[in-house]
Design a protein around this motif. Structure first.
Motif, mmCIF file in Angstrom:
data_model
loop_
_atom_site.group_PDB
_atom_site.id
_atom_site.type_symbol
_atom_site.label_atom_id
_atom_site.label_comp_id
_atom_site.label_asym_id
_atom_site.label_seq_id
_atom_site.Cartn_x
_atom_site.Cartn_y
_atom_site.Cartn_z
ATOM 1 N N HIS A 276 0.862 -1.372 0.111
ATOM 2 C CA HIS A 276 -0.118 0.070 -0.057
ATOM 3 C C HIS A 276 0.919 1.061 0.149
ATOM 4 C CE1 HIS A 276 -3.996 -1.767 0.152
ATOM 5 N NE2 HIS A 276 -3.402 -2.618 0.992
ATOM 6 N N LEU A 277 2.098 1.011 0.287
ATOM 7 C CA LEU A 277 3.167 2.412 0.460
ATOM 8 C C LEU A 277 3.715 2.362 -0.972
ATOM 9 C CD1 LEU A 277 4.718 1.961 3.963
ATOM 10 C CD2 LEU A 277 3.091 3.632 3.293
ATOM 11 N N ASN A 278 3.394 1.595 -1.922
ATOM 12 C CA ASN A 278 3.761 1.664 -3.126
ATOM 13 C C ASN A 278 5.012 1.108 -3.674
ATOM 14 O OD1 ASN A 278 2.760 1.990 -5.847
ATOM 15 N ND2 ASN A 278 3.054 4.310 -5.741
ATOM 16 N N PHE A 279 5.589 -0.114 -2.889
ATOM 17 C CA PHE A 279 6.993 -0.490 -3.103
ATOM 18 C C PHE A 279 6.827 -1.524 -4.242
ATOM 19 C CE2 PHE A 279 7.415 1.675 0.880
ATOM 20 C CZ PHE A 279 8.919 2.129 0.700
ATOM 21 N N GLY A 280 6.177 -1.331 -5.216
ATOM 22 C CA GLY A 280 6.342 -2.189 -6.290
ATOM 23 C C GLY A 280 5.444 -3.656 -6.621
ATOM 24 N N TRP A 281 4.635 -4.104 -5.517
ATOM 25 C CA TRP A 281 3.937 -5.409 -5.895
ATOM 26 C C TRP A 281 2.426 -5.075 -5.246
ATOM 27 C CZ3 TRP A 281 7.383 -5.542 -1.635
ATOM 28 C CH2 TRP A 281 6.713 -5.869 -0.333
ATOM 29 N N LYS A 282 1.693 -5.815 -5.832
ATOM 30 C CA LYS A 282 0.297 -5.742 -5.492
ATOM 31 C C LYS A 282 0.016 -7.393 -4.746
ATOM 32 C CE LYS A 282 -0.990 -1.905 -7.568
ATOM 33 N NZ LYS A 282 -1.725 -0.894 -6.850
ATOM 34 N N GLU A 283 -0.749 -7.071 -3.626
ATOM 35 C CA GLU A 283 -1.109 -8.204 -3.113
ATOM 36 C C GLU A 283 -2.026 -9.053 -4.210
ATOM 37 O OE1 GLU A 283 -0.407 -9.793 0.005
ATOM 38 O OE2 GLU A 283 1.154 -8.127 -0.542
ATOM 39 N N GLN A 284 -2.157 -10.351 -3.953
ATOM 40 C CA GLN A 284 -3.316 -11.162 -4.644
ATOM 41 C C GLN A 284 -4.663 -10.788 -4.355
ATOM 42 O OE1 GLN A 284 -2.091 -15.349 -4.067
ATOM 43 N NE2 GLN A 284 -0.808 -15.349 -5.623
ATOM 44 N N GLY A 285 -5.437 -10.357 -5.272
ATOM 45 C CA GLY A 285 -6.880 -9.922 -5.059
ATOM 46 C C GLY A 285 -6.903 -8.491 -4.868
ATOM 47 N N ALA A 286 -6.012 -7.762 -5.028
ATOM 48 C CA ALA A 286 -5.970 -6.238 -4.784
ATOM 49 C C ALA A 286 -5.999 -5.650 -6.147
ATOM 50 C CB ALA A 286 -4.843 -5.574 -3.964
#
Length: 84
Positions: A74-84
């Motif tokens: 959520h702090l934009n460190f480059g990955w998305k959680e699955q389902g996000a």
């Protein structure tokens, strides 16, 4: 794995809380670690914490690593959680 040992090797397991893991992730990102590296680091930490709790009976929650992972995403460190 050298960064994990350098940054967190002397930290007692109960002190591996969400805040400390988020700070570790931020520092690693500033050093140039990408999303995949951060994800691997946090997965490894979660595995160690889970092992400590399950095998050695150390009272520590692996959820802290999961929460740190969500926060870093959520702090934009480059990955998305699955389902996000």
């Amino acid at each position: 794995m050298a960064s994990l040992k350098t940054e967190l090797g002397s930290v007692k397991l109960p002190a591996l809380n969400r805040e400390r893991l988020i700070e570790f992730g931020r520092k690693r990102a500033k050093q140039g670690a990408g999303a995949a590296t951060l994800s691997i680091d946090l997965s490894f930490i979660r595995t160690i914490i889970t092992h400590a709790a399950a095998v050695h009976g150390i009272e520590v929650s692996a959820e802290e690593a999961g929460l740190a992972r969500v926060a870093l995403s959520h702090l934009n460190f480059g990955w998305k959680e699955q389902g996000a």
